[in-house]
Scaffold this active site. Sequence first.
Site, short mmCIF file in Angstrom:
data_model
loop_
_atom_site.label_atom_id
_atom_site.label_comp_id
_atom_site.label_asym_id
_atom_site.label_seq_id
_atom_site.Cartn_x
_atom_site.Cartn_y
_atom_site.Cartn_z
N HIS A 1 0.86 -1.18 0.00
CA HIS A 1 0.00 0.00 0.00
C HIS A 1 0.89 1.23 0.00
O HIS A 1 1.77 1.37 0.84
CB HIS A 1 -0.93 0.03 1.22
N CYS A 2 0.66 2.12 -0.96
CA CYS A 2 1.51 3.29 -1.12
C CYS A 2 0.76 4.55 -0.70
O CYS A 2 -0.27 4.89 -1.28
CB CYS A 2 1.96 3.42 -2.58
N ILE A 3 1.28 5.24 0.32
CA ILE A 3 0.59 6.45 0.79
C ILE A 3 0.68 7.57 -0.24
O ILE A 3 -0.15 8.48 -0.25
CB ILE A 3 1.18 6.94 2.13
#
Length: 288
Positions: free
Chosen positions: A125-127
Site C-alpha cells: 500500500h503506497c501512501i
Amino acid sequence: MGRPGYVTVPILSVLAAIGYVYYTTVFLAIPAWLGLATAAGITNTAAFTLLAAACVATYAVAVSRDPGRVPAAFVPDFEDVESPIYEIKRKGGDLRYCQKCSHYKPPRAHHCRVCKRCVLRMDHHCIWINNCVGHENYKIFLVFVLYAVIASLYSMVLIIGGAVHSLPKDEQPGSDSSRTSIIICGILLSPLALALMVLLGWHVYLIIQNKTTIEYHEGVRAMWLAEKAGNLYHHPYDLGVYENLVSVLGPNILCWLCPISRNIGNGVRFRTSYDIPLSDTTNVMHTR
C-alpha cells in the site's frame, strides 16, 4: 489517511513537487542556460513538457485505478488441471480465507488494512498514491516511477546548466532570485532523484524474480525455514527472467515502457514453475 482513490495531502505534495520542478526547469533553468527563443531552448522545453505530462498522466492512473478486487464468488477449484498449485496457511494447512472480507483469497492476494479489502497480487500500500499497488495498476505504477526517474535526471542536468550559466554579476532584474531558486530546486531534487532510482531498482529486482514486496519478505522467512530443515526453497512463480518480465509488462516488448497497462490473466490464477501439462498433481505453497 483518506479513502483509496481520494485526493490526500501526500498526493497534493507529489503534484506540488512536480509543478515546482517543472516551473524551475522550464521557466528558470532553461532560459538561464539555453534561452527560450533558441532552437535548443524550444526543443528541451518541449521534451521536458511531454515528459512531465507523461508523469502526471501515469500518476493519475496509478492513483485512480482499482488495484484488483477478488471476485465475490471465488472458490479454489481443485479439479482445475491448469492450476496445480494452491496457497495454504502455515498454521493448520487450511486454504487461505479472509475473515474480514468473508471469502477465500486467491494466490498472491492479501488483505490491506488501509483499503479494508483483499487486493489481487498485492505488492504494497503506497501512501503517495493513497492506493494499493496490485495486479491491475502495478505496471502503470512502475512506468510512472520510470518516467519520474528520467524526468528527475533530465531536470538535474538542466538545473546544473542553468546554475552554472547564471553569472553572479548578471545585472538583469531578478537574476539573483532566479539563481537562488534554481539552486534550491537542485538541492531538493537530488535526494528525490536518488530515492526514485532506488525504488525503481527495487521493483526491477522484484520483477526479474516475479515477486511482490510481500512475497520477498515471506520468501526470506521461507528460505530460512527450508535451510533449517535441510531443504532448498524455490519461489513458485519464478518462470525465468523473460517470462517474468512478460507476466508484468505484457507480451509485446515494444510496449513494455509505454504508459499503458495490459494485464496478463485475471489476477486470480498465475503460472508457476510447478505447472505440468495434464497433471493431476496438486501442489501447495505455504503463506501467511
